[in-house]
Design an enzyme around this catalytic site. Structure first.
Site, PDB file in Angstrom:
ATOM      1  CG  ASN A  99      -2.010   1.021   1.143  1.00 40.58           C
ATOM      2  OD1 ASN A  99      -1.887   1.989   0.393  1.00 40.58           O
ATOM      3  ND2 ASN A  99      -3.075   0.813   1.895  1.00 40.58           N
ATOM      4  CG  HIS A 184     -11.279  -4.809  10.500  1.00 42.14           C
ATOM      5  ND1 HIS A 184     -10.528  -4.121   9.563  1.00 42.14           N
ATOM      6  CD2 HIS A 184     -10.523  -5.871  10.869  1.00 42.14           C
ATOM      7  CE1 HIS A 184      -9.370  -4.739   9.393  1.00 42.14           C
ATOM      8  NE2 HIS A 184      -9.342  -5.810  10.166  1.00 42.14           N
ATOM      9  NE  ARG A 209      -9.219  -3.917  13.642  1.00 42.64           N
ATOM     10  CZ  ARG A 209      -8.544  -3.305  12.669  1.00 42.64           C
ATOM     11  NH1 ARG A 209      -7.312  -3.656  12.403  1.00 42.64           N
ATOM     12  NH2 ARG A 209      -9.127  -2.344  11.957  1.00 42.64           N
ATOM     13  CE1 TYR A 221      -6.305   0.013  12.768  1.00 42.94           C
ATOM     14  CE2 TYR A 221      -5.687   0.958  10.661  1.00 42.94           C
ATOM     15  CZ  TYR A 221      -6.124  -0.113  11.403  1.00 42.94           C
ATOM     16  OH  TYR A 221      -6.409  -1.285  10.798  1.00 42.94           O
ATOM     17  CG  ASP A 277      -4.128  -2.757  14.792  1.00 40.30           C
ATOM     18  OD1 ASP A 277      -4.166  -3.028  13.575  1.00 40.30           O
ATOM     19  OD2 ASP A 277      -3.091  -2.396  15.397  1.00 40.30           O
ATOM     20  CG  HIS A 279      -2.361   0.986  13.086  1.00 37.47           C
ATOM     21  ND1 HIS A 279      -1.914   1.933  12.202  1.00 37.47           N
ATOM     22  CD2 HIS A 279      -2.649  -0.095  12.346  1.00 37.47           C
ATOM     23  CE1 HIS A 279      -1.980   1.439  10.969  1.00 37.47           C
ATOM     24  NE2 HIS A 279      -2.404   0.204  11.024  1.00 37.47           N
ATOM     25  CD  GLU A 303      -3.036  -5.857  14.740  1.00 36.39           C
ATOM     26  OE1 GLU A 303      -2.495  -5.561  13.670  1.00 36.39           O
ATOM     27  OE2 GLU A 303      -4.253  -6.087  14.857  1.00 36.39           O
ATOM     28  CD  GLU A 329      -0.269  -4.345  10.709  1.00 40.09           C
ATOM     29  OE1 GLU A 329      -0.460  -3.266  10.127  1.00 40.09           O
ATOM     30  OE2 GLU A 329      -1.171  -5.001  11.279  1.00 40.09           O
ATOM     31  NE  ARG A 350      -2.268  -8.323  13.304  1.00 43.91           N
ATOM     32  CZ  ARG A 350      -3.088  -8.643  12.309  1.00 43.91           C
ATOM     33  NH1 ARG A 350      -3.436  -9.890  12.142  1.00 43.91           N
ATOM     34  NH2 ARG A 350      -3.540  -7.723  11.487  1.00 43.91           N
ATOM     35  CG  HIS A 379      -1.429  -7.617   8.086  1.00 47.04           C
ATOM     36  ND1 HIS A 379      -0.978  -6.833   7.051  1.00 47.04           N
ATOM     37  CD2 HIS A 379      -2.231  -6.826   8.835  1.00 47.04           C
ATOM     38  CE1 HIS A 379      -1.475  -5.602   7.189  1.00 47.04           C
ATOM     39  NE2 HIS A 379      -2.258  -5.587   8.240  1.00 47.04           N
ATOM     40  CG  ASP A 383      -3.750  -2.468   2.971  1.00 49.06           C
ATOM     41  OD1 ASP A 383      -3.284  -1.442   3.475  1.00 49.06           O
ATOM     42  OD2 ASP A 383      -3.723  -3.580   3.519  1.00 49.06           O
ATOM     43  CD  GLU A 406      -6.557  -7.907   9.674  1.00 51.36           C
ATOM     44  OE1 GLU A 406      -6.979  -6.766   9.820  1.00 51.36           O
ATOM     45  OE2 GLU A 406      -5.337  -8.186   9.548  1.00 51.36           O
ATOM     46  CD1 TRP A 469      -3.051   6.955  10.290  1.00 48.68           C
ATOM     47  CD2 TRP A 469      -2.389   5.023   9.359  1.00 48.68           C
ATOM     48  NE1 TRP A 469      -4.149   6.369   9.769  1.00 48.68           N
ATOM     49  CE2 TRP A 469      -3.770   5.175   9.185  1.00 48.68           C
ATOM     50  CE3 TRP A 469      -1.740   3.900   8.854  1.00 48.68           C
ATOM     51  CZ2 TRP A 469      -4.537   4.232   8.526  1.00 48.68           C
ATOM     52  CZ3 TRP A 469      -2.489   2.937   8.188  1.00 48.68           C
ATOM     53  CH2 TRP A 469      -3.875   3.106   8.036  1.00 48.68           C
TER      54      TRP A 469
HETATM   55  C1  CS2 Z   1      -4.045  -3.034  10.022  1.00 53.29           C
HETATM   56  C2  CS2 Z   1      -3.980  -2.814   8.537  1.00 53.29           C
HETATM   57  O1  CS2 Z   1      -5.491  -4.806   9.633  1.00 53.29           O
HETATM   58  C3  CS2 Z   1      -4.604  -4.385  10.346  1.00 53.29           C
HETATM   59  O2  CS2 Z   1      -4.157  -5.001  11.314  1.00 53.29           O
HETATM   60  O3  CS2 Z   1      -2.923  -2.819  10.724  1.00 53.29           O
HETATM   61  O4  CS2 Z   1      -5.216  -2.500   8.108  1.00 53.29           O
HETATM   62  C4  CS2 Z   1      -3.001  -1.760   8.108  1.00 53.29           C
HETATM   63  O5  CS2 Z   1      -3.351  -0.528   8.614  1.00 53.29           O
HETATM   64  C5  CS2 Z   1      -2.911  -1.659   6.617  1.00 53.29           C
HETATM   65  O6  CS2 Z   1      -2.652  -2.894   6.058  1.00 53.29           O
HETATM   66  C6  CS2 Z   1      -1.806  -0.668   6.228  1.00 53.29           C
HETATM   67  O7  CS2 Z   1      -1.479  -0.779   4.907  1.00 53.29           O
HETATM   68 MG    MG Z   2      -2.690  -4.057  12.391  1.00 55.58          MG
END
Ligand code: CS2
Ligand code: MG
Length: 469
Positions: A99, A184, A209, A221, A277, A279, A303, A329, A350, A379, A383, A406, A469
């Site tokens: 991404n 999600h 989640r 996020y 998450d 993040h 996470e 991830e 992950r 993960h 995307d 996920e 982010w």
């Molecule tokens: C996130 C992702 O799903 C997750 O755990 O961390 O959506 C992540 O933000 C994106 O893959 C970023 O490209």
């Molecule tokens: Mg994540």
């Protein structure tokens, strides 16, 4: 003064020089032959051992004849790899979507990698992995490891098709009937998160989640942007193919998230598995506090509490809480996983198969994790493309230490371009028994949706400083 040579010695010298020349020539020819042979050796280790994977089944030796890169944007940008072989109709499909840097990966796959692959035996997956990982000398990083993952998935797809087996059978067969999945539930407030979670549970999900917008913060996020002018500005930036900047402050986040899970447990009860998450947003002591404050709500896992650079600091979280932890991830190398797994500082690894080098890498991470009773939670966001989601599940259902998977549902426009991929039923994901990974790409349809530049959001603190982010 230099004495002129007699006729005889002139002839002898010419003869010698001639011989020396010939020797040198043949020498360089020899070394050139040696070089060519070494180069050709790439054709296949098999040829040098006289036994290729195919020949044992009476099949002719197989060669890679072309590497095709398909960049398309049905609902969002994807980079797909198609590896063609000397067997008519036999090809492999892989996904190499990173991404915000899609074209960088596509360039690697279009410019640098094909000359290294064409002529090779696609069945030598491990050797190709080592060759593409260590061969460039400069190794790792998200761009190269995503390109390698795309190639790796396509090669496993070819091997499965040639063996007429789904990839999970090549990986040792089923260890479970399906992969427990989570989806999600995001919302602008607690009630909205509850509503989305209930809808997911109605759809069969046993694990959800939960992410909520933090009042006073522009964009958090995983949550829908709220209706502020800044949010609108953000959407405009996106349209212009520029990153949108969100604002994050840990204090309100640390206050609100535990209350969200208190609310959800009260509304949804104890059965549903809940995940969150972070993040990569928190400092070590903040992460320790959050993990501690979430203990009463028995999360399945918390996470990515910390940035991937700070693996050591997971020790501090462990000291203060028994909330299960997941991380990985953003790891681009097998070796990134070792310290957290070896010291059992996490409970779920992950990694993203699409960014760590594919199935060949993931099964090594899973094997290491099994030795330390760490489970997998690959993960699986929107995307990365359906072939990587398929690879996730092929690995999930063929390992002993699977934890959770996920998942997302892909829109019809994406399925028009990329068919196949895992299916969801009653809380679990599964792959078909089609040979290979079970995905295919419609190149004509892909052409209808040209690439559109897009970036992931970025984030800053209220004082303007850069924040993850
Ligand atoms: C996130 C992702 O799903 C997750 O755990 O961390 O959506 C992540 O933000 C994106 O893959 C970023 O490209
Ligand atoms: Mg994540």
């Amino acid at each position: 003064m230099h004495k002129p040579l007699s006729k005889v010695s002139q002839m002898a010298r010419r003869g010698f020089l001639g011989l020396a020349g010939v020797a040198a020539l043949s020498d360089s020819l020899l070394s050139r032959k040696r070089v060519v042979r070494a180069l050709l050796a790439k054709d296949s280790l098999a040829e040098n051992t006289g036994s290729s994977a195919g020949s044992s089944r009476g099949l002719p030796p197989l060669k890679i004849t072309d590497v095709r890169v398909i960049v398309t944007c049905p609902d969002r940008n994807y980079v797909l790899v198609k590896i063609l072989t000397s067997e008519p109709g036999l090809y492999g499909v892989g996904d190499a979507t990173l991404n915000g840097r899609e074209l960088a990966v596509a360039a690697d796959l279009e410019q640098h990698i094909p000359p290294l692959l064409i002529g090779r035996d696609p069945e030598e997956i491990e050797d190709t992995w080592q060759y593409l990982y260590r061969g460039p000398y400069w190794r790792g990083g998200p761009i190269q490891m995503t390109a390698l993952a795309g190639i790796d998935l396509a090669l496993w797809d070819i091997k499965g098709k040639r063996a007429n087996m789904p990839v999970y059978q090549l990986l040792g067969g089923r260890t479970r009937t399906g992969a427990l999945a989570y989806t999600h539930a995001s919302g602008g407030d607690f009630a909205e998160v509850e509503d989305v979670a209930r809808r997911a549970m109605k759809r069969g999900f046993k694990c959800v989640r939960a992410q909520v917008a933090i009042p006073g913060l522009e964009g958090t996020y995983g949550t829908p942007g709220n209706k502020t002018p800044e949010a609108a500005a953000g959407r405009v930036a996106n349209m212009a193919g520029l990153p949108h900047t969100e604002v994050f402050e840990p204090t309100p986040y640390l206050r609100v998230v535990p209350r969200l899970f208190e609310y959800l447990r009260a509304k949804l009860g104890p059965e549903v598995e809940l995940l969150h998450d972070c993040h990569e947003k928190l400092d070590p002591i903040q992460a320790a506090r959050l993990a501690h404050d979430l203990e009463p709500y028995h999360l399945f896992f918390l996470e990515d509490c910390l940035r991937p650079e700070y693996k050591e600091s997971f020790r501090l979280i462990r000291e203060h809480s028994t909330t299960p932890l997941a991380m990985g991830e953003l790891f681009n190398s097998l070796w990134d996983c070792v310290p957290l797994i070896k010291e059992q500082l996490i409970d779920y690894i992950r990694c993203d198969l699409g960014h760590i080098g594919g199935i060949t890498a993931a099964r090594k991470v899973a094997a290491l994790a099994e030795l330390f009773q760490v489970r997998t939670a690959w993960h699986g966001p929107g995307d990365i493309g359906p072939p990587t989601h398929a690879a996730n599940v092929h690995v999930d259902i063929s390992i002993a230490n699977f934890g959770i998977q996920e998942m997302v549902f892909f829109p019809d426009v994406t399925r028009e371009v990329i068919s196949g991929g895992p299916e969801f039923k009653d809380g679990y994901m599964n792959v078909s028994d089609l040979p290979g990974l079970g995905c295919d790409v419609n190149e004509e349809a892909a052409k209808k949706y040209p690439y559109r530049r897009a970036y992931l959001p970025t984030a800053r603190r209220k004082d303007g400083s850069v924040q993850d982010w």
